[in-house]
Enzyme design. Structure first.
Site, PDB file in Angstrom:
ATOM      1  CB  SER A 222      24.136  -9.668 -13.073  1.00 39.30           C
ATOM      2  OG  SER A 222      23.409  -8.466 -13.234  1.00 39.30           O
ATOM      3  CE1 TYR A 235      19.451 -11.677  -9.938  1.00 36.65           C
ATOM      4  CE2 TYR A 235      20.256  -9.449 -10.371  1.00 36.65           C
ATOM      5  CZ  TYR A 235      19.982 -10.737 -10.811  1.00 36.65           C
ATOM      6  OH  TYR A 235      20.272 -11.090 -12.119  1.00 36.65           O
ATOM      7  CE  LYS A 239      22.653 -13.467 -10.923  1.00 37.82           C
ATOM      8  NZ  LYS A 239      22.895 -14.684 -11.699  1.00 37.82           N
TER       9      LYS A 239
HETATM   10  N1  LIG Z   1      17.232 -10.851 -17.406  1.00 38.85           N
HETATM   11  C1  LIG Z   1      18.205 -10.020 -17.048  1.00 38.85           C
HETATM   12  O1  LIG Z   1      18.106  -8.770 -17.220  1.00 38.85           O
HETATM   13  C2  LIG Z   1      19.478 -10.551 -16.449  1.00 38.85           C
HETATM   14  C3  LIG Z   1      20.575  -9.677 -16.320  1.00 38.85           C
HETATM   15  C4  LIG Z   1      21.749 -10.147 -15.770  1.00 38.85           C
HETATM   16  C5  LIG Z   1      21.841 -11.467 -15.376  1.00 38.85           C
HETATM   17  N2  LIG Z   1      20.773 -12.297 -15.514  1.00 38.85           N
HETATM   18  C6  LIG Z   1      20.933 -13.684 -15.060  1.00 38.85           C
HETATM   19  O2  LIG Z   1      20.683 -14.569 -16.128  1.00 38.85           O
HETATM   20  C7  LIG Z   1      20.245 -15.834 -15.616  1.00 38.85           C
HETATM   21  C8  LIG Z   1      18.991 -16.255 -16.362  1.00 38.85           C
HETATM   22  O3  LIG Z   1      17.956 -15.339 -16.035  1.00 38.85           O
HETATM   23  P1  LIG Z   1      16.722 -14.995 -17.011  1.00 38.85           P
HETATM   24  O4  LIG Z   1      16.667 -13.521 -17.144  1.00 38.85           O
HETATM   25  O5  LIG Z   1      16.750 -15.834 -18.204  1.00 38.85           O
HETATM   26  O6  LIG Z   1      15.492 -15.365 -16.048  1.00 38.85           O
HETATM   27  P2  LIG Z   1      14.508 -16.622 -16.110  1.00 38.85           P
HETATM   28  O7  LIG Z   1      13.664 -16.486 -14.893  1.00 38.85           O
HETATM   29  O8  LIG Z   1      13.859 -16.713 -17.415  1.00 38.85           O
HETATM   30  O9  LIG Z   1      15.501 -17.863 -15.950  1.00 38.85           O
HETATM   31  C9  LIG Z   1      16.005 -18.274 -14.720  1.00 38.85           C
HETATM   32  C10 LIG Z   1      16.547 -19.663 -14.888  1.00 38.85           C
HETATM   33  O10 LIG Z   1      17.096 -20.097 -13.628  1.00 38.85           O
HETATM   34  C11 LIG Z   1      16.535 -21.358 -13.333  1.00 38.85           C
HETATM   35  N3  LIG Z   1      16.470 -21.591 -11.905  1.00 38.85           N
HETATM   36  C12 LIG Z   1      15.932 -20.806 -10.943  1.00 38.85           C
HETATM   37  N4  LIG Z   1      16.016 -21.423  -9.757  1.00 38.85           N
HETATM   38  C13 LIG Z   1      16.627 -22.607  -9.967  1.00 38.85           C
HETATM   39  C14 LIG Z   1      16.993 -23.692  -9.150  1.00 38.85           C
HETATM   40  N5  LIG Z   1      16.736 -23.693  -7.827  1.00 38.85           N
HETATM   41  N6  LIG Z   1      17.613 -24.749  -9.708  1.00 38.85           N
HETATM   42  C15 LIG Z   1      17.877 -24.786 -11.039  1.00 38.85           C
HETATM   43  N7  LIG Z   1      17.552 -23.787 -11.866  1.00 38.85           N
HETATM   44  C16 LIG Z   1      16.919 -22.726 -11.345  1.00 38.85           C
HETATM   45  C17 LIG Z   1      15.136 -21.304 -13.937  1.00 38.85           C
HETATM   46  O11 LIG Z   1      14.545 -22.596 -14.013  1.00 38.85           O
HETATM   47  C18 LIG Z   1      15.465 -20.679 -15.270  1.00 38.85           C
HETATM   48  O12 LIG Z   1      15.979 -21.614 -16.160  1.00 38.85           O
HETATM   49  C19 LIG Z   1      20.023 -15.621 -14.117  1.00 38.85           C
HETATM   50  O13 LIG Z   1      21.147 -16.097 -13.413  1.00 38.85           O
HETATM   51  C20 LIG Z   1      19.933 -14.116 -13.993  1.00 38.85           C
HETATM   52  O14 LIG Z   1      20.299 -13.664 -12.718  1.00 38.85           O
HETATM   53  C21 LIG Z   1      19.604 -11.871 -16.052  1.00 38.85           C
END
Ligand SMILES: NC(=O)c1ccc[n+]([C@@H]2O[C@H](COP(=O)([O-])OP(=O)(O)OC[C@H]3O[C@@H](n4cnc5c(N)ncnc54)[C@H](O)[C@@H]3O)[C@@H](O)[C@H]2O)c1
Length: 334
Positions: A222, A235, A239
């Protein structure tokens, strides 16, 4: 003095990163030589490495020399295996492929024709799997129920099953994440330990030192690893930990044959922050704040993501922001 050492450490690391951008390119003979260097690598504790630049300098030089010797022969071997593409014809595991970022990225991946896309997620969404399968009937899409917080032995069992069935896996994407700073242990377990364990488990099958073929890892970190949001410090720190782990993986590529790069999204519109809780309740609801901040859609982020996968660059730090993909150059502390 300590700051100077840390600075020099980073510079040394990135010297290696630059050189090892094709570190999947190592030959068998070099692997044997590297068994020696990996033993050397195992000796010092991390703190010793930080405190002993002379040792590290020697180690990096050793790895680099071996790397350059091995580039040509291994490049030939990889080329005949890979035909140059990082997605088409490949077997890919996507951990957390059914979340907001995951699903749209899977849509883009499937369009590029991998042989098999294996989605590991704790979410069970059969409709999503059917949709992905329909997008490209030539690609086989399969779902495996996987919670990244299971013990390492369970991750290994699942991968054993997968490797028995598919024989080779080319790319592992680690994307599981939660954002809830009231759940400190769980945040570390999902965001950091889960990625480390899944990576550790696949090393049994990929590592050159086990006669594996090597492989590629894309870790979703992230931008908050670099620009922490102080409302969710747990969080952000989790990351930053995955980011640091990914840099180390890339540095180890000459030894293991496993290359790695980080995927760092900026704010992307998903439900990640919906149940947000601020650490010690220091901040207002993040979703309200984020609605005023420039962001990107998951569809935009997915297009950038597949470009980064296709670039297939060991040690790359990719920033995915407002529909743009940028490789970030680490310049050290100023
Ligand atoms: N949305 C943002 O702004 C953003 C920014 C930077 C990084 N991210 C990262 O991107 C990734 C996806 O996030 P997103 O925004 O799509 O959110 P989201 O909540 O839609 O997706 C999260 C994903 O992680 C999975 N997950 C959570 N706990 C789990 C576990 N114990 N075992 C297996 N899978 C698990 C969920 O099932 C889902 O598929 C994450 O790692 C998040 O930190 C997101």
């Amino acid at each position: 003095m300590n700051a100077l050492r840390v600075f020099a450490h980073i510079v040394l690391q990135h010297g290696v990163l630059r050189y090892s951008s094709t570190t999947s390119n190592l030959g068998n003979s070099v692997r044997n030589k590297l068994k020696v260097s990996s033993k050397q690598l195992a000796k010092p504790q991390p703190i010793d490495i930080l405190n002993n630049l002379c040792h590290e300098e020697r180690l990096n030089r050793h790895v680099l020399t071996a790397h350059h010797e091995g580039v040509a022969s291994h490049a030939k071997r990889r080329k005949s295996k890979s035909c140059g593409a990082a997605i088409a014809g490949k077997n890919i595991i996507f951990v957390a492929g059914l979340g907001g970022i995951g699903m749209d990225t899977c849509r883009q991946i499937v369009k590029r024709g991998p042989k098999n896309l294996l989605i590991f997620d704790r979410l069970d969404k059969p409709d999503y799997i059917t949709e992905l399968q329909k997008l490209n009937p030539k690609t086989k899409v399969a779902f495996y129920s996987y919670d990244v917080t299971v013990p390492l032995s369970k991750s290994k069992e699942l991968l054993q099953e997968v490797f028995e069935k598919y024989e080779t896996i080319d790319l592992l994407i680690n994307g599981a994440g939660i954002m809830d700073d009231h759940q400190i242990e769980k945040t570390i377990a999902v965001n950091f330990t889960g990625t480390v364990n899944t990576t550790t488990a696949i090393m049994d099958f990929w590592d050159y030192r086990n006669d594996g073929p090597g492989g590629v890892i894309a870790n979703i970190c992230s931008v908050t690893a670099f620009y922490p949001n102080c409302q969710v410090p747990v969080y952000c720190a989790s990351k930053a930990a995955v980011f640091s782990f990914t840099v180390s993986l890339a540095l180890l590529a000459p030894v293991t044959g496993v290359t790695a790069y980080s995927i760092n999204h900026s704010i992307t519109r998903t439900t990640l922050g919906q149940n947000f809780n601020s650490w010690l309740d220091v901040g207002p609801c993040i979703t309200e704040k984020l609605s005023d901040t420039p962001s990107q859609s998951t569809a935009q982020a997915a297009k950038s993501f597949v470009k980064a996968i296709e670039a297939n660059k060991n040690g790359a730090i990719w920033k995915l922001e407002q529909g743009k993909l940028e490789e970030v150059k680490w310049t050290g502390f100023n």
